[in-house]
Design a protein around this motif. Structure first.
Motif, PDB file in Angstrom:
ATOM      1  N   ARG A 213       0.838  -1.300   0.100  1.00 10.65           N
ATOM      2  CA  ARG A 213      -0.024   0.012  -0.105  1.00 10.65           C
ATOM      3  C   ARG A 213       0.809   1.299  -0.072  1.00 10.65           C
ATOM      4  O   ARG A 213       0.645   2.137  -0.854  1.00 10.65           O
ATOM      5  N   ASP A 214       1.909   1.393   1.012  1.00 13.83           N
ATOM      6  CA  ASP A 214       2.434   2.355   1.035  1.00 13.83           C
ATOM      7  C   ASP A 214       3.392   2.723  -0.269  1.00 13.83           C
ATOM      8  O   ASP A 214       3.800   3.911  -0.542  1.00 13.83           O
ATOM      9  N   THR A 215       4.029   1.474  -0.694  1.00 13.38           N
ATOM     10  CA  THR A 215       4.943   1.624  -1.941  1.00 13.38           C
ATOM     11  C   THR A 215       4.141   2.360  -2.971  1.00 13.38           C
ATOM     12  O   THR A 215       4.496   3.136  -3.764  1.00 13.38           O
ATOM     13  N   THR A 216       2.900   1.766  -3.211  1.00 14.31           N
ATOM     14  CA  THR A 216       2.113   2.085  -4.403  1.00 14.31           C
ATOM     15  C   THR A 216       1.666   3.643  -4.189  1.00 14.31           C
ATOM     16  O   THR A 216       1.778   4.329  -5.214  1.00 14.31           O
ATOM     17  N   ALA A 217       1.172   4.140  -2.969  1.00 13.10           N
ATOM     18  CA  ALA A 217       0.848   5.317  -2.796  1.00 13.10           C
ATOM     19  C   ALA A 217       1.969   6.204  -2.992  1.00 13.10           C
ATOM     20  O   ALA A 217       1.743   7.399  -3.507  1.00 13.10           O
ATOM     21  N   SER A 218       3.304   5.813  -2.468  1.00 13.44           N
ATOM     22  CA  SER A 218       4.332   6.923  -2.663  1.00 13.44           C
ATOM     23  C   SER A 218       4.581   6.998  -4.288  1.00 13.44           C
ATOM     24  O   SER A 218       5.062   8.344  -4.726  1.00 13.44           O
TER      25      SER A 218
END
Length: 351
Positions: free
Chosen positions: A176-181
């Motif tokens: 989730r965090d990698t994609t959002a970044s």
């Protein structure tokens, strides 16, 4: 003049002697175009010889024209290797067959071929690398404890699914965090865990639709699909393909099952917007919709960073794979190893 050239045995031998000639290469195509202009009959002989399996008598030796090309030999080698691999695969135990099939999915092997560049996060320490290899092929890691902290018997399958320590949640949050970044690089109004508009249960069709008032999805962003103001919601699921509920299904069917579950739960909650489920497996593969999305994201990033699309997509797949590896049970194993070594009377106890 042309008839004399065609009937000249030396001319034919000179043209056909290069048994490794590749007529599919650009340089060879140019040469063939020149031959067509200068001497069409010879061009016809060349084309027919290499399209059909023609016996050529060159320097007292008989060769087949199709076998004389690099492309044909390369294809034959690939076919032979595939046949040998299929034969070996049938002889493997069921569990190892499943592990090999998972390791062959696109994106599951990028961490083994990428350069270990720390600035991109493409590094693993020794024990994590060894555990990742063991998990990849369904082997039992060394020094595996017999019991998990949750009290159940400890094995590879349990390590991938056990919620003790929050490692399934950690894998989910890493993706989730990698994609959002990465979305913040190319999209506007990127939000992590956006709240959905409250609805009543009678407004939704289907018993599996999520009607909770405080329901949230993982990511929302504008400009992924459609216009730059078109909002898209994403929800991530990272599943264990070795779990009993997934083990006896094909990979495609498993990905599709999880995508449909996400859509039934949230598709109706995103009015005037689109919804894309991001379904990945712990081994690095991904579902159809996730694959399409990450290709789209790679295209947007390639345009912004002025890098080729293929390089960007390869880098993105590596980034996602390492995000999963960082949250793999190797960390859980390490924690258990430390507790196990500290037990009184254990031969490996630290002194």
């Amino acid at each position: 003049m042309q008839q004399a050239v065609v009937n000249c045995v030396e001319a034919k031998s000179l043209v056909l002697r290069q048994r490794y000639m590749q007529l599919d290469q650009p340089s060879s195509q140019v040469a063939l175009q020149n031959i067509r202009r200068l001497c069409p009959p010879i061009a016809t002989i060349l084309i027919n010889s290499y399209r059909n399996s023609t016996e050529l008598f060159v320097d007292g030796e008989v060769i087949l024209s199709q076998e004389a090309t690099e492309e044909k030999r390369g294809q034959d080698n690939r076919n032979r290797q595939e046949e040998e691999a299929a034969s070996i695969h049938q002889q493997l135990p069921d569990g190892l067959q499943k592990a090999v099939e998972l390791s062959k999915t696109k994106g599951a092997s990028t961490w083994l071929t990428v350069l270990p560049l720390s600035e991109h996060g493409f590094t693993l320490h020794k024990s994590a690398f060894q555990d990742a290899l063991a998990l990849r092929y369904g082997w039992t890691p060394t020094r595996l404890p017999s019991k998990c902290d949750c009290g159940k018997n400890f094995n590879v399958e349990h390590a991938l699914s056990c919620a003790k320590g929050g490692f399934p949640t950690l894998r989910h949050n890493e993706i989730r965090d990698t994609t959002a970044s990465l979305l913040t690089e190319v999209c506007s109004e990127v939000c992590v865990e956006p709240n959905l508009q409250p609805v009543s249960a009678d407004q939704l069709n289907g018993a599996s639709a999520n009607s909770q008032e405080n329901a949230r999805l993982d990511i929302s962003a504008n400009g992924v699909w459609g216009g730059r103001f078109q909002k898209t919601y994403f929800d991530v699921r990272v599943f264990n393909p070795l779990a009993p509920s997934n083990r006896n299904q094909s990979h495609a069917a498993t990905y599709r099952k999880h995508e449909l579950e996400k859509k039934r739960a949230y598709q109706q909650r995103v009015e005037h917007s689109s919804f894309t489920p991001l379904v990945l497996s712990v081994t690095g593969g991904m579902g159809v919709e996730a694959s399409l999305f990450y290709k789209r994201l790679s295209s947007l990033l390639a345009q912004k960073w002025d890098i080729t699309y293929n390089k960007t997509l390869c880098w993105l797949r590596c980034r996602l794979t390492f995000s999963l590896l960082y949250a793999q049970p190797s960390k859980q194993l390490e924690a258990l190893y430390r507790r196990w070594d500290m037990q009184p009377g254990h031969p490996l106890r630290s002194t």
